[in-house]
Design a protein around this motif. Structure first.
Motif, PDB file in Angstrom:
ATOM      1  N   VAL A 238       9.604  89.425 -41.927  1.00  9.61           N
ATOM      2  CA  VAL A 238       8.507  90.041 -41.181  1.00  9.61           C
ATOM      3  C   VAL A 238       7.554  88.946 -40.699  1.00  9.61           C
ATOM      4  O   VAL A 238       7.144  88.089 -41.484  1.00  9.61           O
ATOM      5  N   VAL A 239       7.219  88.982 -39.413  1.00  8.69           N
ATOM      6  CA  VAL A 239       6.181  88.115 -38.853  1.00  8.69           C
ATOM      7  C   VAL A 239       4.961  88.990 -38.586  1.00  8.69           C
ATOM      8  O   VAL A 239       5.034  89.944 -37.803  1.00  8.69           O
ATOM      9  N   VAL A 240       3.853  88.698 -39.254  1.00  5.19           N
ATOM     10  CA  VAL A 240       2.651  89.527 -39.155  1.00  5.19           C
ATOM     11  C   VAL A 240       1.763  89.005 -38.024  1.00  5.19           C
ATOM     12  O   VAL A 240       1.318  87.853 -38.067  1.00  5.19           O
ATOM     13  N   PRO A 241       1.480  89.829 -37.007  1.00  8.83           N
ATOM     14  CA  PRO A 241       0.593  89.364 -35.934  1.00  8.83           C
ATOM     15  C   PRO A 241      -0.866  89.372 -36.367  1.00  8.83           C
ATOM     16  O   PRO A 241      -1.214  89.931 -37.422  1.00  8.83           O
ATOM     17  N   GLY A 242      -1.736  88.752 -35.570  1.00  8.63           N
ATOM     18  CA  GLY A 242      -3.165  88.795 -35.840  1.00  8.63           C
ATOM     19  C   GLY A 242      -3.686  90.220 -35.791  1.00  8.63           C
ATOM     20  O   GLY A 242      -3.236  91.039 -34.986  1.00  8.63           O
ATOM     21  N   ASP A 243      -4.638  90.531 -36.662  1.00  9.21           N
ATOM     22  CA  ASP A 243      -5.144  91.896 -36.801  1.00  9.21           C
ATOM     23  C   ASP A 243      -6.090  92.246 -35.661  1.00  9.21           C
ATOM     24  O   ASP A 243      -7.132  91.606 -35.503  1.00  9.21           O
ATOM     25  N   PRO A 244      -5.758  93.270 -34.847  1.00  7.26           N
ATOM     26  CA  PRO A 244      -6.674  93.639 -33.763  1.00  7.26           C
ATOM     27  C   PRO A 244      -8.027  94.118 -34.265  1.00  7.26           C
ATOM     28  O   PRO A 244      -9.048  93.945 -33.581  1.00  7.26           O
ATOM     29  N   SER A 245      -8.070  94.698 -35.464  1.00  7.47           N
ATOM     30  CA  SER A 245      -9.354  95.128 -36.031  1.00  7.47           C
ATOM     31  C   SER A 245     -10.227  93.930 -36.370  1.00  7.47           C
ATOM     32  O   SER A 245     -11.452  93.998 -36.263  1.00  7.47           O
ATOM     33  N   SER A 246      -9.615  92.830 -36.793  1.00  4.11           N
ATOM     34  CA  SER A 246     -10.379  91.605 -37.053  1.00  4.11           C
ATOM     35  C   SER A 246     -10.766  90.906 -35.756  1.00  4.11           C
ATOM     36  O   SER A 246     -11.876  90.380 -35.624  1.00  4.11           O
ATOM     37  N   ALA A 247      -9.854  90.907 -34.781  1.00  2.00           N
ATOM     38  CA  ALA A 247     -10.154  90.290 -33.487  1.00  2.00           C
ATOM     39  C   ALA A 247     -11.350  90.944 -32.819  1.00  2.00           C
ATOM     40  O   ALA A 247     -12.060  90.314 -32.017  1.00  2.00           O
ATOM     41  N   ALA A 248     -11.613  92.216 -33.156  1.00  2.00           N
ATOM     42  CA  ALA A 248     -12.708  92.955 -32.526  1.00  2.00           C
ATOM     43  C   ALA A 248     -14.063  92.279 -32.712  1.00  2.00           C
ATOM     44  O   ALA A 248     -14.920  92.344 -31.821  1.00  2.00           O
ATOM     45  N   PHE A 249     -14.273  91.593 -33.829  1.00  2.00           N
ATOM     46  CA  PHE A 249     -15.604  91.048 -34.117  1.00  2.00           C
ATOM     47  C   PHE A 249     -15.939  89.836 -33.243  1.00  2.00           C
ATOM     48  O   PHE A 249     -16.970  89.844 -32.550  1.00  2.00           O
ATOM     49  N   PRO A 250     -15.108  88.781 -33.218  1.00  2.00           N
ATOM     50  CA  PRO A 250     -15.417  87.695 -32.283  1.00  2.00           C
ATOM     51  C   PRO A 250     -15.344  88.149 -30.837  1.00  2.00           C
ATOM     52  O   PRO A 250     -16.088  87.649 -29.983  1.00  2.00           O
ATOM     53  N   LEU A 251     -14.466  89.109 -30.525  1.00  2.00           N
ATOM     54  CA  LEU A 251     -14.329  89.608 -29.161  1.00  2.00           C
ATOM     55  C   LEU A 251     -15.651  90.217 -28.681  1.00  2.00           C
ATOM     56  O   LEU A 251     -16.166  89.866 -27.611  1.00  2.00           O
ATOM     57  N   VAL A 252     -16.215  91.135 -29.473  1.00  2.00           N
ATOM     58  CA  VAL A 252     -17.475  91.773 -29.077  1.00  2.00           C
ATOM     59  C   VAL A 252     -18.605  90.751 -29.045  1.00  2.00           C
ATOM     60  O   VAL A 252     -19.456  90.770 -28.137  1.00  2.00           O
ATOM     61  N   LEU A 400     -18.706  97.032 -41.847  1.00  2.00           N
ATOM     62  CA  LEU A 400     -20.127  97.212 -41.543  1.00  2.00           C
ATOM     63  C   LEU A 400     -20.857  95.867 -41.622  1.00  2.00           C
ATOM     64  O   LEU A 400     -21.691  95.543 -40.772  1.00  2.00           O
ATOM     65  N   ALA A 401     -20.521  95.069 -42.631  1.00  3.41           N
ATOM     66  CA  ALA A 401     -21.159  93.762 -42.792  1.00  3.41           C
ATOM     67  C   ALA A 401     -20.862  92.855 -41.600  1.00  3.41           C
ATOM     68  O   ALA A 401     -21.766  92.217 -41.039  1.00  3.41           O
ATOM     69  N   MET A 402     -19.602  92.795 -41.173  1.00  3.57           N
ATOM     70  CA  MET A 402     -19.244  91.945 -40.032  1.00  3.57           C
ATOM     71  C   MET A 402     -19.880  92.451 -38.743  1.00  3.57           C
ATOM     72  O   MET A 402     -20.339  91.656 -37.913  1.00  3.57           O
ATOM     73  N   SER A 403     -19.937  93.771 -38.573  1.00  3.67           N
ATOM     74  CA  SER A 403     -20.551  94.334 -37.371  1.00  3.67           C
ATOM     75  C   SER A 403     -22.022  93.969 -37.290  1.00  3.67           C
ATOM     76  O   SER A 403     -22.537  93.626 -36.217  1.00  3.67           O
ATOM     77  N   ALA A 404     -22.721  94.030 -38.421  1.00  7.28           N
ATOM     78  CA  ALA A 404     -24.143  93.686 -38.433  1.00  7.28           C
ATOM     79  C   ALA A 404     -24.362  92.217 -38.085  1.00  7.28           C
ATOM     80  O   ALA A 404     -25.335  91.865 -37.398  1.00  7.28           O
ATOM     81  N   LEU A 405     -23.457  91.341 -38.544  1.00  8.69           N
ATOM     82  CA  LEU A 405     -23.588  89.915 -38.221  1.00  8.69           C
ATOM     83  C   LEU A 405     -23.308  89.660 -36.737  1.00  8.69           C
ATOM     84  O   LEU A 405     -23.930  88.779 -36.130  1.00  8.69           O
ATOM     85  N   VAL A 406     -22.401  90.432 -36.139  1.00  5.11           N
ATOM     86  CA  VAL A 406     -22.190  90.352 -34.692  1.00  5.11           C
ATOM     87  C   VAL A 406     -23.428  90.864 -33.955  1.00  5.11           C
ATOM     88  O   VAL A 406     -23.875  90.267 -32.970  1.00  5.11           O
ATOM     89  N   PHE A 407     -23.991  91.958 -34.442  1.00  7.62           N
ATOM     90  CA  PHE A 407     -25.193  92.546 -33.836  1.00  7.62           C
ATOM     91  C   PHE A 407     -26.320  91.509 -33.762  1.00  7.62           C
ATOM     92  O   PHE A 407     -27.020  91.387 -32.750  1.00  7.62           O
ATOM     93  N   GLY A 408     -26.480  90.740 -34.829  1.00  2.18           N
ATOM     94  CA  GLY A 408     -27.547  89.738 -34.877  1.00  2.18           C
ATOM     95  C   GLY A 408     -27.418  88.647 -33.835  1.00  2.18           C
ATOM     96  O   GLY A 408     -28.407  87.973 -33.514  1.00  2.18           O
ATOM     97  N   GLN A 409     -26.203  88.471 -33.277  1.00  4.80           N
ATOM     98  CA  GLN A 409     -26.032  87.469 -32.220  1.00  4.80           C
ATOM     99  C   GLN A 409     -26.680  87.919 -30.908  1.00  4.80           C
ATOM    100  O   GLN A 409     -26.863  87.108 -29.997  1.00  4.80           O
ATOM    101  N   ALA A 410     -27.017  89.205 -30.794  1.00  3.58           N
ATOM    102  CA  ALA A 410     -27.509  89.755 -29.525  1.00  3.58           C
ATOM    103  C   ALA A 410     -28.929  90.289 -29.590  1.00  3.58           C
ATOM    104  O   ALA A 410     -29.500  90.631 -28.550  1.00  3.58           O
TER     105      ALA A 410
END
Length: 444
Positions: A238-252, A400-410
Protein backbone atom coordinates in the motif's frame (compact mmCIF):
# COMPACT_ATOMS: atom_id res chain seq x y z
CA UNK A 1 -3.47 6.37 31.23
CA UNK A 2 -0.99 9.27 30.97
CA UNK A 3 -2.31 12.79 30.39
CA UNK A 4 -0.16 15.10 28.30
CA UNK A 5 0.50 18.57 29.74
CA UNK A 6 -1.38 21.38 27.99
CA UNK A 7 0.65 23.25 25.38
CA UNK A 8 -0.80 26.71 24.66
CA UNK A 9 0.16 28.50 21.43
CA UNK A 10 -0.53 31.84 19.78
CA UNK A 11 -0.85 32.61 16.06
CA UNK A 12 -0.32 36.07 14.55
CA UNK A 13 -0.67 37.59 11.12
CA UNK A 14 2.75 37.00 9.48
CA UNK A 15 4.81 39.93 8.25
CA UNK A 16 5.55 38.23 4.90
CA UNK A 17 3.52 35.98 2.56
CA UNK A 18 3.46 32.23 3.06
CA UNK A 19 5.52 30.47 0.42
CA UNK A 20 6.99 27.06 -0.29
CA UNK A 21 6.57 23.56 -1.63
CA UNK A 22 5.58 20.94 0.94
CA UNK A 23 4.12 17.48 1.46
CA UNK A 24 1.67 16.67 4.23
CA UNK A 25 1.65 13.45 6.28
CA UNK A 26 -0.02 10.32 4.92
CA UNK A 27 -3.79 9.97 4.81
CA UNK A 28 -5.05 8.99 8.25
CA UNK A 29 -8.09 7.03 7.01
CA UNK A 30 -5.99 4.96 4.59
CA UNK A 31 -3.22 4.44 7.18
CA UNK A 32 -5.63 2.94 9.74
CA UNK A 33 -7.11 0.64 7.13
CA UNK A 34 -3.76 -0.44 5.68
CA UNK A 35 -2.64 -1.69 9.11
CA UNK A 36 -5.94 -3.45 9.79
CA UNK A 37 -6.28 -5.14 6.40
CA UNK A 38 -2.60 -6.07 6.42
CA UNK A 39 -3.14 -7.76 9.80
CA UNK A 40 -6.11 -9.71 8.38
CA UNK A 41 -4.27 -10.81 5.23
CA UNK A 42 -2.01 -13.78 4.62
CA UNK A 43 1.60 -12.79 3.96
CA UNK A 44 3.59 -9.59 4.42
CA UNK A 45 2.24 -6.17 3.43
CA UNK A 46 4.61 -3.24 2.92
CA UNK A 47 3.10 0.19 3.67
CA UNK A 48 4.84 3.26 2.26
CA UNK A 49 3.94 6.74 3.49
CA UNK A 50 2.05 5.60 6.63
CA UNK A 51 0.96 8.48 8.85
CA UNK A 52 3.08 8.16 12.00
CA UNK A 53 0.71 10.19 14.16
CA UNK A 54 -0.54 9.09 17.55
CA UNK A 55 -3.93 7.90 16.24
CA UNK A 56 -2.40 5.53 13.68
CA UNK A 57 0.28 4.30 16.08
CA UNK A 58 -2.56 3.26 18.43
CA UNK A 59 -3.98 1.13 15.61
CA UNK A 60 -0.55 -0.44 15.04
CA UNK A 61 -0.26 -1.25 18.76
CA UNK A 62 -3.75 -2.76 18.83
CA UNK A 63 -3.10 -5.01 15.83
CA UNK A 64 0.18 -6.16 17.41
CA UNK A 65 -1.73 -6.97 20.61
CA UNK A 66 -4.08 -9.09 18.50
CA UNK A 67 -1.23 -11.16 17.07
CA UNK A 68 -0.02 -9.39 13.92
CA UNK A 69 3.68 -8.69 13.47
CA UNK A 70 4.23 -5.01 12.67
CA UNK A 71 7.69 -3.51 12.28
CA UNK A 72 9.22 -0.35 10.83
CA UNK A 73 11.67 -0.89 7.95
CA UNK A 74 13.42 2.37 7.16
CA UNK A 75 10.61 4.72 6.14
CA UNK A 76 8.18 1.87 5.42
CA UNK A 77 6.12 -0.38 7.66
CA UNK A 78 5.85 -4.18 7.34
CA UNK A 79 2.75 -6.07 8.48
CA UNK A 80 2.74 -9.88 8.69
CA UNK A 81 -0.92 -10.82 8.90
CA UNK A 82 -2.81 -13.60 10.65
CA UNK A 83 -5.46 -14.24 8.00
CA UNK A 84 -9.23 -13.87 8.32
CA UNK A 85 -10.36 -15.13 11.74
CA UNK A 86 -6.77 -15.65 12.84
CA UNK A 87 -6.34 -12.85 15.37
CA UNK A 88 -5.59 -13.88 18.96
CA UNK A 89 -7.01 -12.56 22.27
CA UNK A 90 -5.18 -9.50 23.62
CA UNK A 91 -3.48 -9.85 26.99
CA UNK A 92 -4.43 -6.32 28.06
CA UNK A 93 -6.93 -3.54 27.43
CA UNK A 94 -6.71 -2.01 23.93
CA UNK A 95 -6.12 1.73 24.41
CA UNK A 96 -7.17 3.63 21.29
CA UNK A 97 -6.04 7.03 22.58
CA UNK A 98 -7.92 9.85 20.82
CA UNK A 99 -8.89 7.92 17.69
CA UNK A 100 -12.61 7.43 17.05
CA UNK A 101 -11.83 5.89 13.65
CA UNK A 102 -9.55 3.25 15.16
CA UNK A 103 -12.02 2.40 17.93
CA UNK A 104 -15.06 2.09 15.66
CA UNK A 105 -13.31 0.10 12.92
CA UNK A 106 -11.64 -2.20 15.42
CA UNK A 107 -15.03 -2.88 17.03
CA UNK A 108 -16.07 -4.38 13.69
CA UNK A 109 -13.05 -6.69 13.59
CA UNK A 110 -13.47 -7.78 17.22
CA UNK A 111 -17.21 -8.42 16.82
CA UNK A 112 -16.57 -11.52 14.69
CA UNK A 113 -13.59 -13.02 16.53
CA UNK A 114 -14.55 -15.56 19.19
CA UNK A 115 -12.84 -14.04 22.21
CA UNK A 116 -13.37 -11.27 24.73
CA UNK A 117 -11.59 -7.92 24.56
CA UNK A 118 -11.82 -4.48 26.14
CA UNK A 119 -11.29 -1.12 24.41
CA UNK A 120 -10.77 2.25 26.05
CA UNK A 121 -9.37 5.64 25.07
CA UNK A 122 -8.37 9.04 26.37
CA UNK A 123 -10.77 11.42 28.15
CA UNK A 124 -12.03 12.82 24.84
CA UNK A 125 -12.68 9.44 23.21
CA UNK A 126 -14.41 8.12 26.33
CA UNK A 127 -17.02 10.86 25.89
CA UNK A 128 -17.85 9.88 22.31
CA UNK A 129 -20.83 7.58 21.64
CA UNK A 130 -20.20 4.11 20.26
CA UNK A 131 -23.86 3.16 19.90
CA UNK A 132 -23.87 3.84 16.18
CA UNK A 133 -21.50 0.88 15.65
CA UNK A 134 -22.67 -1.28 18.54
CA UNK A 135 -26.26 -1.52 17.30
CA UNK A 136 -25.57 -2.91 13.81
CA UNK A 137 -22.68 -5.09 15.00
CA UNK A 138 -24.95 -6.87 17.50
CA UNK A 139 -26.60 -8.53 14.51
CA UNK A 140 -23.39 -10.54 13.97
CA UNK A 141 -23.95 -12.28 17.30
CA UNK A 142 -21.41 -10.21 19.25
CA UNK A 143 -22.20 -9.03 22.79
CA UNK A 144 -21.21 -5.53 23.91
CA UNK A 145 -21.00 -4.09 27.42
CA UNK A 146 -20.41 -0.33 27.59
CA UNK A 147 -20.69 2.53 30.03
CA UNK A 148 -23.90 4.56 30.18
CA UNK A 149 -24.58 6.18 26.82
CA UNK A 150 -22.74 3.40 24.95
CA UNK A 151 -19.39 4.96 25.77
CA UNK A 152 -15.92 3.50 26.33
CA UNK A 153 -14.56 1.47 28.05
CA UNK A 154 -16.27 -1.19 25.94
CA UNK A 155 -16.14 -4.96 26.44
CA UNK A 156 -16.71 -7.03 23.30
CA UNK A 157 -17.45 -10.75 23.29
CA UNK A 158 -17.02 -11.70 19.66
CA UNK A 159 -19.45 -14.05 17.95
CA UNK A 160 -18.58 -17.74 17.82
CA UNK A 161 -20.34 -18.33 14.48
CA UNK A 162 -20.64 -14.84 13.12
CA UNK A 163 -23.67 -13.93 11.03
CA UNK A 164 -23.53 -11.58 8.04
CA UNK A 165 -25.17 -8.19 8.59
CA UNK A 166 -27.69 -6.39 6.42
CA UNK A 167 -27.99 -2.75 7.47
CA UNK A 168 -29.14 0.58 6.11
CA UNK A 169 -27.21 3.46 7.65
CA UNK A 170 -29.61 6.04 9.14
CA UNK A 171 -26.90 8.70 8.67
CA UNK A 172 -24.02 8.62 6.20
CA UNK A 173 -20.92 7.43 8.09
CA UNK A 174 -17.79 5.89 6.60
CA UNK A 175 -16.77 4.66 10.05
CA UNK A 176 -19.97 2.69 10.65
CA UNK A 177 -19.97 1.33 7.09
CA UNK A 178 -16.36 0.19 7.47
CA UNK A 179 -16.98 -1.41 10.88
CA UNK A 180 -19.79 -3.52 9.38
CA UNK A 181 -17.67 -4.54 6.38
CA UNK A 182 -14.77 -5.50 8.66
CA UNK A 183 -17.15 -7.63 10.74
CA UNK A 184 -18.46 -9.21 7.54
CA UNK A 185 -15.01 -10.46 6.58
CA UNK A 186 -15.25 -13.22 9.20
CA UNK A 187 -18.92 -14.10 8.65
CA UNK A 188 -20.30 -16.67 6.20
CA UNK A 189 -22.51 -15.24 3.48
CA UNK A 190 -23.08 -11.75 2.10
CA UNK A 191 -22.83 -8.64 4.25
CA UNK A 192 -24.83 -5.70 2.87
CA UNK A 193 -24.53 -2.03 3.83
CA UNK A 194 -26.69 0.67 2.26
CA UNK A 195 -25.63 4.27 2.75
CA UNK A 196 -28.02 7.21 2.13
CA UNK A 197 -25.20 9.39 0.70
CA UNK A 198 -21.87 8.18 -0.70
CA UNK A 199 -19.12 8.39 1.93
CA UNK A 200 -15.36 7.93 1.59
CA UNK A 201 -14.77 4.52 0.03
CA UNK A 202 -11.24 3.70 1.20
CA UNK A 203 -12.46 0.46 2.80
CA UNK A 204 -14.09 -0.75 -0.41
CA UNK A 205 -10.99 0.18 -2.44
CA UNK A 206 -8.66 -1.55 -0.02
CA UNK A 207 -10.80 -4.66 0.33
CA UNK A 208 -10.62 -5.06 -3.45
CA UNK A 209 -6.87 -4.35 -3.38
CA UNK A 210 -6.40 -7.21 -0.87
CA UNK A 211 -8.51 -9.64 -2.90
CA UNK A 212 -11.99 -9.54 -1.34
CA UNK A 213 -15.16 -9.68 -3.45
CA UNK A 214 -16.91 -6.33 -3.11
CA UNK A 215 -19.80 -5.18 -5.27
CA UNK A 216 -20.93 -1.54 -5.17
CA UNK A 217 -24.18 -0.44 -6.82
CA UNK A 218 -26.22 2.75 -6.90
CA UNK A 219 -29.12 2.89 -4.41
CA UNK A 220 -31.10 6.10 -4.86
CA UNK A 221 -28.78 8.96 -3.91
CA UNK A 222 -26.56 6.55 -2.02
CA UNK A 223 -24.92 3.18 -2.60
CA UNK A 224 -25.29 -0.48 -1.68
CA UNK A 225 -22.09 -2.33 -0.79
CA UNK A 226 -22.08 -6.13 -0.78
CA UNK A 227 -19.15 -8.11 0.64
CA UNK A 228 -18.67 -11.87 0.29
CA UNK A 229 -17.56 -13.18 3.67
CA UNK A 230 -14.55 -15.29 4.64
CA UNK A 231 -12.30 -14.51 1.68
CA UNK A 232 -8.59 -15.19 1.83
CA UNK A 233 -7.11 -11.73 1.87
CA UNK A 234 -3.68 -11.69 0.22
CA UNK A 235 -0.92 -9.35 1.38
CA UNK A 236 -0.73 -6.33 -0.92
CA UNK A 237 1.63 -3.36 -0.72
CA UNK A 238 0.00 0.00 0.00
CA UNK A 239 1.24 3.49 -0.91
CA UNK A 240 -0.48 6.06 1.33
CA UNK A 241 -1.08 9.45 -0.33
CA UNK A 242 -0.95 12.77 1.52
CA UNK A 243 -4.04 13.39 3.65
CA UNK A 244 -6.43 15.91 2.03
CA UNK A 245 -7.80 16.75 5.49
CA UNK A 246 -4.29 17.73 6.59
CA UNK A 247 -3.57 19.59 3.34
CA UNK A 248 -6.62 21.74 4.11
CA UNK A 249 -4.80 23.72 6.81
CA UNK A 250 -1.81 25.10 4.87
CA UNK A 251 -4.09 25.42 1.82
CA UNK A 252 -6.57 27.72 3.60
CA UNK A 253 -3.72 29.65 5.22
CA UNK A 254 -2.26 30.25 1.76
CA UNK A 255 -5.60 31.59 0.54
CA UNK A 256 -5.93 33.99 3.48
CA UNK A 257 -2.45 35.54 3.81
CA UNK A 258 -1.83 38.28 1.23
CA UNK A 259 0.73 37.44 -1.45
CA UNK A 260 1.01 33.76 -0.51
CA UNK A 261 1.80 31.04 -3.04
CA UNK A 262 2.08 27.36 -2.05
CA UNK A 263 2.43 23.92 -3.61
CA UNK A 264 1.26 20.85 -1.65
CA UNK A 265 2.59 17.70 -3.33
CA UNK A 266 1.15 14.18 -3.46
CA UNK A 267 -2.29 14.83 -1.94
CA UNK A 268 -4.98 12.13 -2.09
CA UNK A 269 -7.85 13.21 -4.34
CA UNK A 270 -10.40 10.47 -3.81
CA UNK A 271 -13.59 12.00 -5.31
CA UNK A 272 -15.45 11.28 -2.06
CA UNK A 273 -12.91 13.38 -0.12
CA UNK A 274 -12.62 16.55 -2.23
CA UNK A 275 -15.69 18.51 -1.16
CA UNK A 276 -13.53 21.21 0.45
CA UNK A 277 -11.64 21.88 -2.78
CA UNK A 278 -14.92 22.21 -4.69
CA UNK A 279 -16.29 24.57 -2.04
CA UNK A 280 -13.19 26.77 -2.00
CA UNK A 281 -13.36 27.07 -5.78
CA UNK A 282 -16.97 28.23 -5.41
CA UNK A 283 -15.61 30.92 -3.08
CA UNK A 284 -13.27 32.06 -5.86
CA UNK A 285 -10.10 30.33 -4.66
CA UNK A 286 -7.06 30.23 -6.92
CA UNK A 287 -6.62 26.47 -6.56
CA UNK A 288 -5.29 24.17 -9.26
CA UNK A 289 -4.56 20.43 -9.35
CA UNK A 290 -1.51 19.42 -11.39
CA UNK A 291 0.21 16.12 -12.20
CA UNK A 292 -2.93 14.07 -11.53
CA UNK A 293 -2.06 10.36 -11.17
CA UNK A 294 -3.17 7.02 -9.67
CA UNK A 295 -1.23 5.49 -6.75
CA UNK A 296 -2.32 2.23 -5.10
CA UNK A 297 -5.84 2.59 -6.44
CA UNK A 298 -6.27 6.17 -5.17
CA UNK A 299 -6.28 9.47 -7.10
CA UNK A 300 -3.32 11.71 -6.26
CA UNK A 301 -2.20 15.16 -7.40
CA UNK A 302 -0.27 18.30 -6.50
CA UNK A 303 -2.25 21.30 -5.25
CA UNK A 304 -1.15 24.80 -6.30
CA UNK A 305 -2.78 27.61 -4.33
CA UNK A 306 -2.45 31.41 -4.26
CA UNK A 307 -3.88 34.12 -2.00
CA UNK A 308 -7.44 34.96 -3.03
CA UNK A 309 -10.09 37.43 -1.84
CA UNK A 310 -12.80 34.90 -1.02
CA UNK A 311 -16.57 35.37 -1.23
CA UNK A 312 -19.30 33.75 0.87
CA UNK A 313 -20.74 30.34 0.00
CA UNK A 314 -23.87 28.27 0.65
CA UNK A 315 -22.78 24.64 1.14
CA UNK A 316 -25.49 21.98 0.64
CA UNK A 317 -25.96 19.29 3.29
CA UNK A 318 -25.30 16.59 0.70
CA UNK A 319 -21.67 17.66 0.45
CA UNK A 320 -20.97 17.00 4.15
CA UNK A 321 -19.77 13.37 3.80
CA UNK A 322 -17.04 14.44 1.35
CA UNK A 323 -15.60 17.09 3.70
CA UNK A 324 -16.81 16.24 7.19
CA UNK A 325 -13.40 16.76 8.83
CA UNK A 326 -12.71 20.02 7.00
CA UNK A 327 -15.61 22.12 8.30
CA UNK A 328 -13.66 23.89 11.08
CA UNK A 329 -11.01 25.19 8.65
CA UNK A 330 -13.68 25.93 6.01
CA UNK A 331 -15.43 28.00 8.69
CA UNK A 332 -12.19 29.98 9.08
CA UNK A 333 -12.16 30.64 5.33
CA UNK A 334 -15.82 31.77 5.50
CA UNK A 335 -15.03 34.04 8.45
CA UNK A 336 -12.49 35.84 6.24
CA UNK A 337 -14.72 35.97 3.14
CA UNK A 338 -16.96 38.78 1.93
CA UNK A 339 -20.62 38.10 2.75
CA UNK A 340 -22.69 35.61 4.77
CA UNK A 341 -21.95 31.88 4.40
CA UNK A 342 -24.25 29.03 5.37
CA UNK A 343 -22.87 25.53 6.00
CA UNK A 344 -25.82 23.14 6.04
CA UNK A 345 -26.53 19.76 7.60
CA UNK A 346 -23.72 19.49 10.16
CA UNK A 347 -25.33 17.14 12.69
CA UNK A 348 -22.38 14.74 12.33
CA UNK A 349 -20.05 17.37 13.78
CA UNK A 350 -21.78 17.07 17.14
CA UNK A 351 -20.23 13.61 17.73
CA UNK A 352 -16.62 14.28 16.75
CA UNK A 353 -13.68 14.77 19.16
CA UNK A 354 -15.75 17.60 20.62
CA UNK A 355 -19.19 18.95 19.76
CA UNK A 356 -17.35 20.32 16.78
CA UNK A 357 -20.28 22.41 15.59
CA UNK A 358 -20.55 24.36 18.85
CA UNK A 359 -16.77 24.48 19.27
CA UNK A 360 -16.25 25.85 15.74
CA UNK A 361 -18.82 28.58 16.38
CA UNK A 362 -17.08 29.43 19.68
CA UNK A 363 -13.71 29.63 17.90
CA UNK A 364 -15.04 32.16 15.38
CA UNK A 365 -16.74 34.21 18.10
CA UNK A 366 -13.41 34.34 19.97
CA UNK A 367 -12.05 36.00 16.83
CA UNK A 368 -14.79 38.62 16.75
CA UNK A 369 -16.90 36.97 14.04
CA UNK A 370 -20.71 36.94 14.20
CA UNK A 371 -21.97 33.35 14.04
CA UNK A 372 -25.34 31.62 14.44
CA UNK A 373 -26.35 27.98 14.68
CA UNK A 374 -29.81 27.25 13.26
CA UNK A 375 -30.67 23.58 13.71
CA UNK A 376 -27.71 21.80 12.11
CA UNK A 377 -26.64 24.80 9.99
CA UNK A 378 -23.73 27.14 10.74
CA UNK A 379 -24.18 30.73 9.55
CA UNK A 380 -21.03 32.86 9.36
CA UNK A 381 -20.97 36.62 8.79
CA UNK A 382 -17.63 37.07 7.07
CA UNK A 383 -15.17 39.94 7.34
CA UNK A 384 -12.11 40.45 5.18
CA UNK A 385 -10.08 41.03 8.35
CA UNK A 386 -11.64 39.66 11.55
CA UNK A 387 -10.63 41.27 14.82
CA UNK A 388 -9.09 38.21 16.51
CA UNK A 389 -7.63 38.59 19.98
CA UNK A 390 -9.44 35.67 21.62
CA UNK A 391 -8.58 32.44 23.39
CA UNK A 392 -9.92 29.23 21.81
CA UNK A 393 -10.77 26.24 24.00
CA UNK A 394 -9.75 23.25 21.87
CA UNK A 395 -11.59 20.49 23.81
CA UNK A 396 -8.76 18.04 22.99
CA UNK A 397 -9.73 18.36 19.31
CA UNK A 398 -6.74 18.39 16.94
CA UNK A 399 -8.63 19.83 13.95
CA UNK A 400 -10.09 22.66 16.01
CA UNK A 401 -6.61 23.52 17.31
CA UNK A 402 -5.08 23.63 13.81
CA UNK A 403 -8.02 25.65 12.45
CA UNK A 404 -7.59 28.26 15.19
CA UNK A 405 -3.87 28.58 14.39
CA UNK A 406 -4.74 29.11 10.71
CA UNK A 407 -7.37 31.68 11.75
CA UNK A 408 -4.70 33.64 13.63
CA UNK A 409 -2.75 34.12 10.39
CA UNK A 410 -5.61 36.32 9.08
CA UNK A 411 -6.93 38.22 12.13
CA UNK A 412 -5.85 41.71 13.19
CA UNK A 413 -4.92 40.55 16.71
CA UNK A 414 -3.37 37.18 17.61
CA UNK A 415 -5.47 34.09 18.27
CA UNK A 416 -4.49 31.86 21.18
CA UNK A 417 -5.33 28.21 21.82
CA UNK A 418 -5.34 26.56 25.23
CA UNK A 419 -3.72 23.31 24.10
CA UNK A 420 -1.85 22.13 21.00
CA UNK A 421 -0.70 18.80 22.47
CA UNK A 422 -3.28 16.79 20.51
CA UNK A 423 -2.30 18.07 17.05
CA UNK A 424 0.21 15.26 16.62
CA UNK A 425 -2.61 12.68 16.69
CA UNK A 426 -3.24 13.46 13.01
CA UNK A 427 -0.56 15.91 11.81
CA UNK A 428 2.85 15.37 13.42
CA UNK A 429 5.11 18.34 12.72
CA UNK A 430 2.23 20.69 11.85
CA UNK A 431 3.57 23.73 13.68
CA UNK A 432 7.09 23.29 12.31
CA UNK A 433 5.75 22.91 8.76
CA UNK A 434 3.61 26.04 9.05
CA UNK A 435 6.56 28.02 10.43
CA UNK A 436 8.67 26.81 7.51
CA UNK A 437 6.10 28.36 5.17
CA UNK A 438 6.34 31.64 7.09
CA UNK A 439 3.45 31.33 9.57
CA UNK A 440 3.82 33.15 12.89
CA UNK A 441 3.03 30.55 15.57
CA UNK A 442 4.72 30.77 18.96
CA UNK A 443 4.36 30.10 22.67
CA UNK A 444 2.34 33.00 24.17
Amino acid sequence: METQPARPLAARRPSTPLAGEIAVPGDKSISHRALMFGALAVGQTRITGLLEGEDVLRTAAAMRALGAEITRDGGDWLVSGRGIGGLTPPEDVLDMGNSGTAARLLAGILATHDFSSVMTGDASLRKRPMGRVIEPLKASGAVFTAREGNRLPLTIQGARDALPITYRLPVASAQVKSAILLAGLNARGITEVEEPEPTRDHSENMLTHFGAQVKVTQAGRGRMIRLTGQPELRAADVVVPGDPSSAAFPLVAGLLVAGSKLVINGVGLNPLRTGLFDTLREMGAELEIRDFRIQGGENVGDIHVEHTALVAVDVPAGRAPSMIDEYPVLAVACACARGVSRLRGLSELRVKESDRLAATAAMLRAGGVRVEIEGDDLIIHGSTQPAGGGLVETHMDHRLAMSALVFGQATREPMRIDDASFIDTSFPGFVALMRRLGADISVP
